[in-house]
Design an enzyme around this catalytic site. Structure first.
Site, PDB file in Angstrom:
ATOM      1  CG  HIS A 152      19.670   0.982 -26.678  1.00 31.38           C
ATOM      2  ND1 HIS A 152      18.687   1.939 -26.729  1.00 31.38           N
ATOM      3  CD2 HIS A 152      20.628   1.387 -27.560  1.00 31.38           C
ATOM      4  CE1 HIS A 152      19.019   2.883 -27.594  1.00 31.38           C
ATOM      5  NE2 HIS A 152      20.199   2.573 -28.105  1.00 31.38           N
ATOM      6  CB  CYS A 153      19.118  -3.172 -30.978  1.00 33.85           C
ATOM      7  SG  CYS A 153      19.941  -3.818 -32.452  1.00 33.85           S
ATOM      8  CB  ILE A 154      24.250  -0.331 -31.148  1.00 28.48           C
ATOM      9  CG1 ILE A 154      24.959   0.996 -31.437  1.00 28.48           C
ATOM     10  CG2 ILE A 154      24.911  -1.470 -31.891  1.00 28.48           C
ATOM     11  CD1 ILE A 154      26.371   1.042 -30.929  1.00 28.48           C
TER      12      ILE A 154
END
Length: 311
Positions: A152-154
């Site tokens: 999950h890329c912020i």
């Protein structure tokens, strides 16, 4: 929820299709921290365009070479912007919610391998109430299981999965490109100033090299340098990691699970490595691989039939 509703309304009005070629359901994660960092990313892209304009075009508005440099940078910045938006708003590969039925069986059969569990032993995620095919992983932020989830890329406020992997790779590539271009153009600008009247001038920055005040122009260039160096290193490292994952068909979560005792998953070995890239970027191999405006639609029929965008 209000932000997600606004994005969906803009999609219905054709805004995203016109600007970035986004044609399909909009998926948006209402995570305050992710929204903040996604906004910071867009701000930094815009700042890069502004800073390059300040150091290339404005001091010498009649120099054709400077205008060419600015136009090239703007094109790459737009591609980075489009890649970021599509990575953020594209369904990353959500597993349909609900009990097993004909459509769900068809969906799961698409991803079965020789070591897949029997029909009675198929996994079911209790947290998002959805079947869990092989290589599907639950994301706490998205609150859904995502097929081939890498992480999950912020920065894009979304999971990186099988449906938006292409846009994430292009996002890293074009951010790296504009970072390198910013460094090259800034150095070119400094060299030109040194050749002209920098040595003979007692000021920090001659008038022919600065559109704003000397201090303001110096700070703009300094921040641009720092931004370009940091993001070029970060995107180069992340991009190489993702490309390696695509080449081996093994995501970061797959590598982690492979190290755990009792893991039954083994990455698929492909004789032709380009086959894995075609699964992400689409067929046939063409310049469309470099365009965020085109989409490799994975199982589009099932996405529409199961209405994955209704969450």
């Amino acid at each position: 929820m209000c932000i997600g509703a606004c994005f969906r309304r803009l999609r219905r009005q054709g805004f995203f299709k016109f600007i970035i070629g986004l044609d399909g359901p909009v998926w948006f994660v209402c995570d305050p921290l992710g929204i903040y960092f996604a906004g910071v990313t867009q701000f930094l892209i815009g700042y890069g365009v502004f800073a390059v304009c300040v150091i290339t075009v404005l001091p010498n508005p009649y120099d054709i070479v400077r205008w060419v440099e600015f136009c090239v940078f703007t094109v790459f910045a737009y591609l980075a912007f489009a890649s970021h938006i599509k990575a953020m708003l594209t369904n990353p590969g959500l597993v349909p919610q609900g009990e097993y039925n004909d459509v769900m069986s068809e969906y799961c059969e698409m991803y079965e391998t020789e070591d897949e569990e029997s029909e009675e032993e198929r996994r079911y995620c209790q947290r998002c109430e959805a079947p869990k095919p092989q290589r599907a992983h639950h994301c706490r932020t998205c609150a859904r299981c995502v097929r081939k989830a890498d992480h999950h890329c912020i920065w894009v406020n979304n999971c990186v999965g099988e449906n938006n992997m292409k846009f994430f790779v292009l996002f890293n590539f074009y951010i790296f490109m504009i970072s390198i271009l910013a460094l090259v153009f800034a150095v070119h600008h400094i060299i030109d100033c040194a050749k002209s009247d920098w040595r003979s001038s007692k000021s920090l920055m001659p008038a022919s090299c600065a559109y704003f005040s000397e201090v303001a122009t110096f700070l703009i260039m300094l921040f641009l340098f720092l931004e370009a160096v940091l993001f070029s290193l970060f995107c180069c490292t992340m991009g190489l990691s993702i490309v390696s994952a695509i080449q081996s068909d093994e995501t970061a979560i797959d590598r982690y699970k492979k190290q755990q005792a009792g893991s039954t998953y083994t990455a698929k070995k492909t004789e032709k490595r380009m086959t894995n890239f075609e699964a992400v970027f689409g067929k046939p191999r063409s310049w469309a691989w470099l365009s965020p405006l085109t989409t490799c639609r994975v199982s589009l029929y099932l996405q529409r039939k199961t209405r994955l965008h209704r969450v």
